[in-house]
Design a protein around this motif. Structure first.
Motif, PDB file in Angstrom:
ATOM      1  N   ASN A   1       0.910  -1.168   0.022  1.00 28.75           N
ATOM      2  CA  ASN A   1      -0.064   0.053   0.039  1.00 28.75           C
ATOM      3  C   ASN A   1       0.860   1.290  -0.218  1.00 28.75           C
ATOM      4  OD1 ASN A   1      -1.923   1.696   0.298  1.00 28.75           O
ATOM      5  ND2 ASN A   1      -2.757   1.207   2.237  1.00 28.75           N
ATOM      6  N   TRP A   2       1.221   1.774  -1.134  1.00 31.34           N
ATOM      7  CA  TRP A   2       2.403   2.654  -1.246  1.00 31.34           C
ATOM      8  C   TRP A   2       2.011   4.149  -0.471  1.00 31.34           C
ATOM      9  CZ3 TRP A   2       6.992   1.671  -2.958  1.00 31.34           C
ATOM     10  CH2 TRP A   2       7.259   0.603  -3.564  1.00 31.34           C
ATOM     11  N   LEU A   3       0.487   4.329  -0.595  1.00 30.42           N
ATOM     12  CA  LEU A   3       0.301   5.700  -0.026  1.00 30.42           C
ATOM     13  C   LEU A   3      -0.123   5.273   1.603  1.00 30.42           C
ATOM     14  CD1 LEU A   3      -1.531   7.432  -3.058  1.00 30.42           C
ATOM     15  CD2 LEU A   3       1.098   7.814  -2.116  1.00 30.42           C
ATOM     16  N   GLY A   4      -0.038   4.195   2.059  1.00 33.80           N
ATOM     17  CA  GLY A   4      -0.303   3.879   3.438  1.00 33.80           C
ATOM     18  C   GLY A   4       0.711   4.200   4.371  1.00 33.80           C
ATOM     19  N   TYR A   5       0.594   3.938   5.657  1.00 32.67           N
ATOM     20  CA  TYR A   5       1.448   4.462   6.689  1.00 32.67           C
ATOM     21  C   TYR A   5       2.736   3.867   6.341  1.00 32.67           C
ATOM     22  CZ  TYR A   5       2.739   5.403  11.363  1.00 32.67           C
ATOM     23  OH  TYR A   5       3.688   5.893  12.564  1.00 32.67           O
TER      24      TYR A   5
END
Lengths: 276, 300
Positions: free
Chosen positions: B148-152
């Protein structure tokens, strides 16, 4: 050296160049794919459907042309800096006067200063004098020029042979006329470089306008970062295809000016030797 | 008028547009901002400011958000500056070889750096998308699980990748530096039997250190002020909080000022940032004696 480079030896070089070029271009290609795709499809390598009308929606779903007009106005005002920075650069390069070195040190140190340190108090001052939501901040900025461009001009002018000035002086040219009639006409590469850099900088700036202007006066870059593309009556659904099309339209003038001025930019940077 | 007076008058009249504007819109705001950082200014009380001494500065160092974001900013800077320089220098070295169509490659490397940040964030979102995004497609090709590249966990990595994409802007400056290295040095080294890696290590890198030095300083100044890309990458508006790992110092200062009207506190935050920049550049300056190579006979 040249004779050493065989065809076989240069294959890895070209493979590397093409690979890196592909990496650099790829996100732009994907943006095109997305901009042509049907609304709210998942991004992929090829467009989902073919919808060039997304570009039309990009200009109609928000007040696109008004924002573009504001961008153009800001850019034109900022170009004042081409002239004022040129004057400064010329003075620092060619006119020996007391205090010159100390003042040039100030120019250099303002290059090192983070812009934000003055931006916020500037905002407060503009606010105090009722200049918020006007284009005056850009007028003042344009007249003041910029340290970086003064530095570029200075490097360029410093490389021009001294005899030129002396010949002009013997013919009775004033210092200002020497600048205007002799130095400026031969400075097309640096003037073009500075013009393009100022245009690109102002066109892409979204923070300054966000601070100093209200929504109606936003340029396109700020508008795209603040306003989403939506269909009327459905606030939840953000049209990514259309906003990508809008982003591409924002980039087009930057790319066009770069291609027009490419030769000059390269020449300008290489000859002025920004080497620290 | 005497020649010398004439020259002085010409000099001062030609720099006066810059100089006057610098005094009014540069120096004065700077001092004014410094003054405000010692007051309780919050946007409406400009008529009756109260001097609060070091209060705002004390608050900077006890504000956990400020300290957290400062740490993240250092982290981003420490990775972004060397990596960006390596990319720019490496690409410039490729272009400095005898390359056909050099203009095309130069253009392609340079283009991303002139794409307005707003647009580049919109473009990169498709690369990072966790739902059919391209980076995950590539990972999948190599049999690696999507992330999840834009996750935490990956938000900062994504930001760094995006920044690296714009690093090609430095290619031109590096290329100018490389062109300045005399070719006969390489020829002499070749005759003495130096291999290509040796020539790079012993000739190119030492002679490029002044350019690298310039880029390190400018890189540090630029990197510590990164913030807005981080906000936009999280898919939010300029006054929203980005995802936590990308909550950078500049974001904190900007939002304290414009979202919460904490002008005085915001100015203190920015002056601390300024001090951080000064300290870092001073460190680079001091160490530069040991690694920046100046040709002594090339003075002037």
């Amino acid at each position: 050296m040249k004779t050493e480079t065989t065809v076989k030896g240069s294959i890895p070089l070209y493979v590397a160049l093409i690979l890196f070029s592909a990496i650099f271009v790829f996100p732009m290609y994907l943006a095109f794919v997305q901009a042509l795709s049907a609304w709210n499809t998942t991004p992929g390598f090829v467009p989902v459907g073919f919808h060039p009308e997304n570009f039309k929606y990009a200009t109609t779903l928000i007040d696109f042309w008004n924002f573009t007009k504001n961008s153009v106005i800001l850019c034109v005002i900022s170009l004042l800096s081409v002239v004022s920075s040129g004057l400064g650069g010329y003075a620092f390069a060619r006119i020996a006067a007391p205090g010159r070195n100390a003042l040039f040190m100030i120019v250099l140190s303002t290059m090192m200063l983070p812009t934000i340190i003055t931006q916020i108090p500037q905002y407060i001052l503009f606010h105090k004098y009722g200049l918020i939501d006007t284009f005056w901040p850009w007028v003042f900025g344009g007249i003041g020029g910029s340290a970086f461009f003064i530095f570029l001009y200075r490097q360029f002018f410093a490389a021009i042979p001294k005899e030129l000035e002396e010949a002009a002086r013997i013919d009775g040219c004033s210092i200002f006329r020497t600048y205007w009639n002799i130095f400026l006409p031969m400075s097309i590469p640096i003037v073009a470089t500075v013009t393009i850099m100022i245009f690109q900088g102002t066109w892409g700036d979204y923070l300054g306008p966000f601070m100093y202007l209200k929504q109606d006066h936003y340029p396109l870059a700020t508008a795209l970062s603040m306003i989403s593309y939506k269909i009327e009556g459905n606030d939840k659904l953000i049209l990514t295809s259309v906003s990508t099309a809008g982003a591409i339209l924002l980039v087009v003038p930057v790319i066009i000016t770069f291609f027009l001025g490419q030769r000059y930019i390269v020449e300008g940077i290489v000859t002025t030797g920004v080497k620290g | 008028m005497k020649e010398k007076t004439k020259r002085t008058v010409a000099f001062y009249s030609m720099i006066s547009p810059w100089f006057i504007m610098f005094l009014i819109f540069g120096l004065y705001p700077m001092i004014y901002g410094l003054y405000l950082s010692f007051t309780n200014y919050y946007g409406f009380n400009i008529k009756k400011l109260k001097w609060t001494g070091m209060h705002n500065y004390h608050r900077v160092f006890t504000d956990s958000d400020a300290m957290y974001s400062l740490g993240r900013t250092f982290y981003v800077t420490i990775i972004n500056v060397p990596l960006g320089m390596a990319v720019a220098l490496g690409l410039a070295m490729l272009l400095n070889r005898q390359v056909r169509g050099v203009g095309i490659y130069r253009t392609l490397f340079y283009l991303p750096s002139i794409v307005p940040a707003v647009a580049s964030v919109i473009m990169w979102k498709f690369m990072f998308s966790s739902n059919g995004g391209v980076l995950n497609g590539i990972l999948d090709f190599f049999g690696i699980n999507p992330v999840n590249w834009l996750g935490y966990d990956y938000a900062t990595t994504s930001l760094l990748i995006m920044l690296l994409w714009g690093a090609g802007g430095g290619v031109l400056i590096n290329l100018a530096g490389l062109k300045g290295i005399p070719r006969d040095l390489y020829e002499a080294a070749s005759i003495d039997g130096a291999t290509a890696p040796q020539r790079t290590l012993r000739i190119t890198l030492p002679l490029m250190t002044p350019v690298i030095f310039f880029n390190v300083i400018m890189g540090i100044i630029g990197s510590l002020q990164i913030g807005l890309q981080a906000i936009l990458l999280s898919g939010s508006r300029l006054l929203d909080r980005p995802i936590q790992p990308n909550y950078l110092y500049f974001v904190h200062a900007f939002q304290q000022i414009f979202a919460f009207q904490r002008f005085a506190y915001g100015m203190a935050l920015l002056w601390v940032l300024f001090l951080a920049i000064l300290i870092l550049t001073a460190i680079v300056f001091v160490t530069s004696r040991f690694w920046v190579h100046y040709e002594t006979d090339q003075e002037g």
